[in-house]
Structure formats: C-alpha cells, structure tokens
Design a protein around this motif. Structure first.
Motif, PDB file in Angstrom:
ATOM      1  N   UNK A  97       8.862   3.739  -5.620  1.00 38.72           N
ATOM      2  CA  UNK A  97      10.014   4.068  -4.885  1.00 38.72           C
ATOM      3  C   UNK A  97      10.017   3.317  -3.565  1.00 38.72           C
ATOM      4  N   UNK A  98      10.419   4.102  -2.585  1.00 38.13           N
ATOM      5  CA  UNK A  98      10.531   3.655  -1.135  1.00 38.13           C
ATOM      6  C   UNK A  98       9.307   3.484  -0.228  1.00 38.13           C
ATOM      7  N   UNK A  99       8.197   3.879  -0.830  1.00 35.60           N
ATOM      8  CA  UNK A  99       6.994   4.278   0.077  1.00 35.60           C
ATOM      9  C   UNK A  99       5.989   3.209  -0.040  1.00 35.60           C
ATOM     10  N   UNK A 100       6.116   1.932   0.337  1.00 33.31           N
ATOM     11  CA  UNK A 100       5.288   0.702   0.317  1.00 33.31           C
ATOM     12  C   UNK A 100       5.229   0.312   1.660  1.00 33.31           C
ATOM     13  N   UNK A 101       3.886   0.213   2.375  1.00 34.72           N
ATOM     14  CA  UNK A 101       3.487  -0.445   3.562  1.00 34.72           C
ATOM     15  C   UNK A 101       3.376  -2.070   3.049  1.00 34.72           C
ATOM     16  N   UNK A 102       3.746  -2.948   3.706  1.00 34.24           N
ATOM     17  CA  UNK A 102       3.617  -4.376   3.382  1.00 34.24           C
ATOM     18  C   UNK A 102       2.605  -5.142   4.072  1.00 34.24           C
ATOM     19  N   UNK A 103       1.785  -5.937   3.499  1.00 33.26           N
ATOM     20  CA  UNK A 103       0.965  -6.987   4.520  1.00 33.26           C
ATOM     21  C   UNK A 103       1.073  -8.230   3.745  1.00 33.26           C
TER      22      UNK A 103
ATOM     23  N   UNK B  52       7.895   7.669  -7.880  1.00 34.62           N
ATOM     24  CA  UNK B  52       6.850   7.653  -6.764  1.00 34.62           C
ATOM     25  C   UNK B  52       5.719   8.547  -6.912  1.00 34.62           C
ATOM     26  N   UNK B  53       4.660   8.029  -6.324  1.00 34.39           N
ATOM     27  CA  UNK B  53       3.372   8.799  -6.327  1.00 34.39           C
ATOM     28  C   UNK B  53       2.739   9.187  -4.807  1.00 34.39           C
ATOM     29  N   UNK B  54       2.126  10.180  -4.789  1.00 35.79           N
ATOM     30  CA  UNK B  54       1.421  10.409  -3.323  1.00 35.79           C
ATOM     31  C   UNK B  54       0.692   9.399  -3.046  1.00 35.79           C
ATOM     32  N   UNK B  55       0.657   9.039  -1.864  1.00 33.10           N
ATOM     33  CA  UNK B  55      -0.398   7.981  -1.535  1.00 33.10           C
ATOM     34  C   UNK B  55      -1.739   8.542  -1.504  1.00 33.10           C
ATOM     35  N   UNK B  56      -2.498   7.545  -1.727  1.00 35.38           N
ATOM     36  CA  UNK B  56      -4.158   7.742  -1.816  1.00 35.38           C
ATOM     37  C   UNK B  56      -5.381   7.325  -0.748  1.00 35.38           C
ATOM     38  N   UNK B  57      -4.459   6.676   0.141  1.00 36.83           N
ATOM     39  CA  UNK B  57      -5.251   6.137   1.344  1.00 36.83           C
ATOM     40  C   UNK B  57      -5.298   7.382   2.319  1.00 36.83           C
TER      41      UNK B  57
ATOM     42  N   UNK C 184      15.852  -1.869   2.855  1.00 38.28           N
ATOM     43  CA  UNK C 184      14.531  -1.544   2.703  1.00 38.28           C
ATOM     44  C   UNK C 184      13.937  -1.952   1.187  1.00 38.28           C
ATOM     45  N   UNK C 185      12.626  -2.200   0.995  1.00 33.79           N
ATOM     46  CA  UNK C 185      12.079  -2.560  -0.273  1.00 33.79           C
ATOM     47  C   UNK C 185      12.041  -1.277  -1.050  1.00 33.79           C
ATOM     48  N   UNK C 186      12.302  -1.521  -2.642  1.00 37.84           N
ATOM     49  CA  UNK C 186      12.448  -0.593  -3.443  1.00 37.84           C
ATOM     50  C   UNK C 186      11.416  -1.001  -4.316  1.00 37.84           C
ATOM     51  N   UNK C 187      10.536  -0.095  -4.941  1.00 37.89           N
ATOM     52  CA  UNK C 187       9.587  -0.600  -6.109  1.00 37.89           C
ATOM     53  C   UNK C 187       9.939   0.354  -7.210  1.00 37.89           C
ATOM     54  N   UNK C 188      10.011  -0.111  -8.296  1.00 38.73           N
ATOM     55  CA  UNK C 188      10.017   0.699  -9.655  1.00 38.73           C
ATOM     56  C   UNK C 188       8.831   1.727  -9.985  1.00 38.73           C
ATOM     57  N   UNK C 189       7.900   1.423  -9.400  1.00 35.81           N
ATOM     58  CA  UNK C 189       6.392   2.208  -9.548  1.00 35.81           C
ATOM     59  C   UNK C 189       6.488   3.231  -8.176  1.00 35.81           C
TER      60      UNK C 189
ATOM     61  N   UNK D  49       0.709  -1.160  -0.086  1.00 35.64           N
ATOM     62  CA  UNK D  49      -0.117   0.017  -0.003  1.00 35.64           C
ATOM     63  C   UNK D  49       0.791   1.022   0.161  1.00 35.64           C
ATOM     64  N   UNK D  50       0.625   1.994  -1.060  1.00 39.70           N
ATOM     65  CA  UNK D  50       1.740   3.314  -1.230  1.00 39.70           C
ATOM     66  C   UNK D  50       1.293   4.408  -0.208  1.00 39.70           C
TER      67      UNK D  50
END
Length: 353
Positions: free
Chosen positions: A172-178, A262-267, A165-170, A80-81
């Motif tokens: 960046x560094x801003x993903x919470x994981x579940x 990276x994109x701004x979180x939407x939650x 830390x986890x890095x995403x191509x979509x 979750x971004x």
C-alpha cells in the motif's frame, strides 16, 4: 561478467536487501525519469512548493541524478515497510489528543535505514571487487537532491499515485525509501504501471483540498507541509481544517484502497511509541525547549523545534472545543516565541466561540 557459478550481482542485491530487512528492492537507470524531472520544474515554477526553497535551489540536480554524480550508472531503490497496526485516522476522533503521522511516531527512519543501506552497499562493492569489477557507491535517505519516488516507480517498487506518493501493490502506501547509487552497470527492472484507475479516494480524503488536480499537490495547503516545513504562522483559513493534526497528516495515504494488501511493519525500531499514539494536548502545550527535546530525543519531530510544534498544538487545542484547556492556552500568551503567542491568541478566540 559474472564469475563462473556465482549469481549475478542483481540477485546478490536482492539477497543483501532481504538480509537487512528491506521489503522491496529494484534497480533503475539514472536517466529513467526525464518526465518526472520536467514536471518538477513546472511545479516549482507555479510556487506550489511554498517555503521549501531548497527544492528550487537543487532543481537541476533533482531532475537528473547524473548531475549529482556524473559517474553513476545504476540506482538501487529499497523499500522498508512501516505499515501501522490500525487505521491512523482513528486518533482524529480524540479531539483533546494530538494526531501524529505514522512515520513520526517511532524513531527517526533516517537513522534506521541509512546504516542498513551502507551495509548492503559495502557488501555489494566487496563482491564486485572480488570478481574483479571496479565500482563505487553512495547511499541516500531522503536528504540528497534525488527524486526517490519517481526512481522507485521506475525500478518497479510501485507507482506514484494520484496523491503523488508511492503506492505498492504489496504494501500500500507504507514504504520508506532508500537509494544506493553506484557506478556498477546493473540490469534494470521493469517499471511498475499506474494502477490508480479512476479512483479519487486519496484526493477526496484531503482535509484542506491540497490537490488541485490528480497527481498534483499544492504544498501550501498540505497539512504535512504546514505542520512541518512551514516556519511562520499557518494561514488562518486553513487552521480549522487541520483538526487535531499536530505533525503531518496520513489521510490521503490511509484512504488508498491498495492498503487492503498492506501488512504491519516488522522493524522493531519503527514501531510506534505508545506515548506518540494519541498524546494529550494538555501535556504537549506545556513543553518548553528542554522538555521538548527530552520528549522527542530520537524522533523526526525534533527537527521542527519546540516553537513550531507548540504552534501546531495550540491550533489543535483551538479546534478541540475543550474549555478545560483555556488556562493552559492563556499561559502561552506570555511565551518567549511570537509564533506561539499568536497561535495562543487564535486558540483562545476559537475556544470562546
């Protein structure tokens, strides 16, 4: 076997995850991370985990998810971004304000993500049952002995960067994981390759030189560890390097060049509360236990307790150079907490320099 005309369960997982607002999803096997498990054992053996004794206590279960649940056949990783609106390091220039890590400026992510995971898991299990496939599920959000980051990399959500830390191509560094562990046999996704190359941006950005080597962190020097996990006085030689960081640190994450995608979180519940963007240290140092709890009711900050938090605030005040805060620091010399009193003495000494 997939029912006639029905999409495979793997496709259903993706649809269910998207409906719950997850931005990334992947599937892996529980035995996909033997190297990560071995590295964790070696890392703990060096003592780099500091006070986090629970890591050593649960080491065997972390190294192999099957020891946590022998019936497990697949692990679904969901991201979750929570990308910030702006560079979180901007607050570091405001020396009389506190810098709070991006993830902790909103509601506690555990409370937001876990219900989403449960709904995805229940719907998946219901559909499997409808198709005559027996199965079971368990959900995890950073609280069980499960190595989410290596599993997420194995599931294709990203890769563990040089800052560990986890890095995403979509994102960046801003993903919470579940994670959803299941007894269902699901087709795994391909792992993501490492795209760090020779980049050292995250390593060089660390204020306390907490990375003795790429892909290796010494938690005992990490500001996130020092301000959150460490229960005693913070080593004096590291205090000046902490600046105004009072809960966590985003420097290595924010420095990653992959954040350009990276994109701004939407939650909405993960959007930063205005009062946590750059809270005045003068207000925070006045908090007693009741006021602390009232100030951070649904925040992850509440778990460290008032004393550790005010300890962090006093170190930030000592680094602020703001003489106007001296009287408030002096008031903490008689604090009921020895941890707070010690930090107040240090802060006064710094302000007098």
């Amino acid at each position: 076997m997939t029912a006639a005309g029905a999409p495979p369960l793997e496709a259903l997982v993706c649809d269910l995850a998207a409906a719950e607002g997850f931005d990334a999803v992947g599937i892996t096997r529980p035995d996909a991370i033997p190297v990560a498990g071995a590295r964790l054992k070696d890392w703990v053996a060096t003592g780099a985990h500091g006070d986090m004794g629970w890591l050593a206590e649960t080491l065997e279960r972390r190294a192999d998810p099957a020891t946590l649940w022998p019936a497990i056949r697949s692990v679904i990783l969901l991201g979750l971004n929570y990308g910030p609106q702006e560079d979180p390091r901007a607050v570091l220039a405001e020396r009389s304000a506190g810098a709070i890590s991006v993830y902790a400026r909103a509601e506690d992510y555990h409370d937001i993500i876990k219900p989403k995971l449960k709904r995805v898991a229940r719907a998946l299990l219901a559909e499997a049952t409808r198709r005559g496939i027996a199965g079971d599920v368990k959900v995890f959000v950073d609280t069980a002995p499960l190595m989410e980051k290596p599993l997420a990399a194995a599931a294709g959500l990203g890769w563990q960067g040089r800052h560990t830390n986890l890095v995403s191509r979509d994102f960046g560094s801003w993903l919470f994981l579940g994670a959803i562990a299941t007894t269902l046999e699901l087709e795994p996704d391909a792992p993501e390759a490492d795209h760090c190359g020779s980049c050292r941006a995250c390593l060089d950005a660390c204020p306390t030189a907490a990375f003795p080597a790429p892909y290796v962190i010494d938690a005992r020097r990490c500001i996130s560890y020092l301000t959150i996990e460490h229960k005693g006085p913070i080593p004096e030689e590291l205090r000046p390097l902490m600046g105004n960081r009072i809960y966590g640190c985003d420097d290595c994450l924010a420095a990653c060049p992959w954040n350009k995608f990276a994109q701004e979180g939407h939650e909405a519940k993960l959007a930063a509360r205005a009062e946590n963007d750059a809270p005045p240290l003068a207000e925070l140092v006045e908090l007693d236990d009741a006021a602390f709890r009232a100030r951070f009711p649904k925040s992850p900050i509440k778990r460290i307790g008032r004393d550790r938090f005010v300890r962090n605030v006093l170190i930030a005040i000592g680094n602020s150079g703001d003489a106007a805060l001296v009287s408030q620091v002096e008031a903490r010399l008689d604090d009921p907490s020895a941890l707070v009193r010690e930090a107040a003495v240090w802060a006064l000494g710094r302000l007098a320099m």
